[in-house]
Design a protein around this motif. Structure first.
Motif, PDB file in Angstrom:
ATOM      1  N   ILE A 180      66.165 -55.503  30.020  1.00 48.72           N
ATOM      2  CA  ILE A 180      66.876 -54.328  29.511  1.00 48.72           C
ATOM      3  C   ILE A 180      68.256 -54.752  29.036  1.00 48.72           C
ATOM      4  CG2 ILE A 180      67.807 -52.044  30.061  1.00 48.72           C
ATOM      5  CD1 ILE A 180      65.699 -51.873  32.300  1.00 48.72           C
TER       6      ILE A 180
ATOM      7  N   VAL B 286      68.843 -57.059  33.780  1.00 50.63           N
ATOM      8  CA  VAL B 286      69.614 -56.139  32.949  1.00 50.63           C
ATOM      9  C   VAL B 286      70.810 -56.890  32.383  1.00 50.63           C
ATOM     10  CG1 VAL B 286      71.000 -54.032  32.896  1.00 50.63           C
ATOM     11  CG2 VAL B 286      68.898 -54.099  34.250  1.00 50.63           C
TER      12      VAL B 286
ATOM     13  N   ALA C 138      71.917 -53.240  27.568  1.00 50.16           N
ATOM     14  CA  ALA C 138      72.686 -51.995  27.531  1.00 50.16           C
ATOM     15  C   ALA C 138      74.053 -52.233  26.922  1.00 50.16           C
ATOM     16  CB  ALA C 138      72.830 -51.421  28.940  1.00 50.16           C
TER      17      ALA C 138
ATOM     18  N   VAL D 199      75.076 -47.921  33.665  1.00 49.41           N
ATOM     19  CA  VAL D 199      73.684 -48.357  33.482  1.00 49.41           C
ATOM     20  C   VAL D 199      72.826 -47.954  34.676  1.00 49.41           C
ATOM     21  CG1 VAL D 199      72.166 -50.358  33.165  1.00 49.41           C
ATOM     22  CG2 VAL D 199      74.355 -50.272  31.996  1.00 49.41           C
TER      23      VAL D 199
ATOM     24  N   VAL E   2      66.587 -54.345  40.363  1.00 49.49           N
ATOM     25  CA  VAL E   2      66.969 -55.389  39.414  1.00 49.49           C
ATOM     26  C   VAL E   2      67.209 -56.708  40.148  1.00 49.49           C
ATOM     27  CG1 VAL E   2      68.676 -56.087  37.686  1.00 49.49           C
ATOM     28  CG2 VAL E   2      67.984 -53.683  37.860  1.00 49.49           C
TER      29      VAL E   2
ATOM     30  N   VAL F  65      68.474 -46.861  35.564  1.00 46.40           N
ATOM     31  CA  VAL F  65      67.661 -47.874  36.247  1.00 46.40           C
ATOM     32  C   VAL F  65      67.484 -47.460  37.711  1.00 46.40           C
ATOM     33  CG1 VAL F  65      67.550 -50.308  36.931  1.00 46.40           C
ATOM     34  CG2 VAL F  65      68.538 -49.692  34.721  1.00 46.40           C
TER      35      VAL F  65
ATOM     36  N   ILE G 298      71.570 -59.477  36.945  1.00 41.30           N
ATOM     37  CA  ILE G 298      72.399 -58.772  35.965  1.00 41.30           C
ATOM     38  C   ILE G 298      73.243 -59.809  35.249  1.00 41.30           C
ATOM     39  CG2 ILE G 298      74.253 -57.098  35.625  1.00 41.30           C
ATOM     40  CD1 ILE G 298      73.204 -55.677  38.182  1.00 41.30           C
TER      41      ILE G 298
ATOM     42  N   THR H 168      70.418 -61.075  25.618  1.00 40.98           N
ATOM     43  CA  THR H 168      69.194 -60.359  26.012  1.00 40.98           C
ATOM     44  C   THR H 168      67.944 -61.056  25.502  1.00 40.98           C
ATOM     45  OG1 THR H 168      70.552 -58.377  25.566  1.00 40.98           O
ATOM     46  CG2 THR H 168      68.269 -58.026  26.232  1.00 40.98           C
TER      47      THR H 168
ATOM     48  N   LYS I  64      62.841 -58.137  36.992  1.00 40.87           N
ATOM     49  CA  LYS I  64      63.651 -57.345  36.057  1.00 40.87           C
ATOM     50  C   LYS I  64      65.062 -57.906  35.948  1.00 40.87           C
ATOM     51  CE  LYS I  64      63.445 -52.850  36.488  1.00 40.87           C
ATOM     52  NZ  LYS I  64      63.772 -51.481  37.004  1.00 40.87           N
TER      53      LYS I  64
ATOM     54  N   CYS J 175      75.619 -55.769  26.168  1.00 40.71           N
ATOM     55  CA  CYS J 175      74.728 -56.719  25.477  1.00 40.71           C
ATOM     56  C   CYS J 175      75.027 -56.879  24.000  1.00 40.71           C
ATOM     57  CB  CYS J 175      73.274 -56.316  25.665  1.00 40.71           C
ATOM     58  SG  CYS J 175      72.762 -54.849  24.718  1.00 40.71           S
TER      59      CYS J 175
END
Length: 316
Positions: A66, A45, A68, A99, A108, A103, A111, A55, A43, A49
């Motif tokens: 993800i 994040v 955000a 965020v 994660v 989550v 990042i 992304t 994952k 973004c």
């Protein structure tokens, strides 16, 4: 980030004309991610973004992606552009500092943040990121500073005057702009016990574009091969990697995405009314006409210094 959240800000135009990051940049990030600590790829994040520019580059490397951003307009544009039944991307409206409320804790691997790190509240952000990250996870944030015209350093003062001059756009930037122009050197790394401070890295992909970085040690471009060890230096300067050759109309369209111009023309609507009138036009028109006269070309080669900062959460 108030300008981008403003309902009058054109998120679709922003998405269409902002410069894109070279693939080599993400490869360098993945090299660091894989070579120091766990380097998992389940994952990721992407905070701040925007319209999903960073992304959308991440699904080939991660199972779940993800994005955000606090701007509903930016997220709406990203969803329309990138979300489908086959996509592994999802977009949520949330500030970077919040965020973690969307989550699971320690879920994660990586990042990321592109051209947004200067907006964040780091006293709140670092604890939030630590909660989200798995042990051994990575934070990587990057951004580009004031542009340059390739092979024409003599035009740099003119660019700075347009961008930052007191009688130009200088007063209309939000405070975070100073962090950008100082190549993210003002962004503090966290000093709480969750973080591996020995892993902290700053990489400036600037070459000779930023004379103020001349005292930073020069190093060859870090390998994009994840089997190669990432340079074991806290701060390095390497070659510039971000640039684009544009026709003048595309360059104008990009200049019109600047938040400072948006704020200026809100306060000076008479300037906006002159848009498209060349040397008698608005601020962008007049600036571009000066550059065109000096270069005498049909296109312009623009380069950007890019700053990257990375750090790892301690492994379990």
């Amino acid at each position: 980030m108030a300008t981008f959240s403003n309902a009058s800000f054109n998120a679709a135009s922003y998405a269409a004309f902002r410069p894109t990051y070279p693939p080599r940049l993400l490869k360098v990030v993945l090299n660091y991610h894989s070579n120091r600590g766990v380097g998992g790829k389940d994952k990721v994040v992407d905070i701040g973004c925007g319209t999903g520019q960073v992304t959308q580059t991440l699904p080939p490397y991660f199972n779940r992606v993800i994005g955000a951003d606090p701007s509903e307009g930016m997220i709406e544009t990203a969803r329309k552009k990138y979300t489908s039944s086959e996509s592994r991307m999802e977009f949520i409206v949330a500030s970077a500092e919040e965020v973690d409320q969307h989550v699971e804790n320690e879920s994660v691997d990586l990042i990321t943040s592109g051209q947004a790190a200067h907006w964040f509240d780091y006293q709140r952000l670092w604890p939030s990121l630590a909660r989200m990250l798995k042990p051994g996870g990575t934070v990587a944030m990057w951004g580009y500073s004031e542009f340059r015209i390739a092979h024409h350093p003599e035009l740099s003062p003119l660019i700075t005057q347009y961008s930052l001059g007191p009688d130009s756009l200088g007063p209309y930037w939000e405070p975070g702009r100073k962090i950008v122009d100082n190549h993210y050197r003002d962004i503090p790394f966290p000093n709480s016990p969750e973080w591996d401070l020995d892993s902290a890295r700053r990489v400036y992909f600037s070459g000779d574009l930023a004379p103020e970085l001349k005292n930073v040690p020069i190093y060859g471009l870090p390998s994009e091969d994840e089997s190669h060890t990432f340079p074991d230096l806290p701060e390095i300067r390497t070659e510039a990697i971000m640039g684009k050759t544009m026709p003048w109309d595309a360059a104008q369209s990009w200049l019109r995405t600047w938040s400072s111009l948006h704020t200026y023309q809100q306060q000076h609507p008479e300037d906006k009314e002159r848009t498209g009138k060349g040397k008698e036009g608005d601020m962008v028109d007049r600036f571009v006409e000066v550059l065109k006269d000096k270069l005498g070309t049909e296109t312009v080669d623009i380069q950007w210094p890019v700053s990257l900062l990375m750090i790892k959460k301690k492994s379990a």
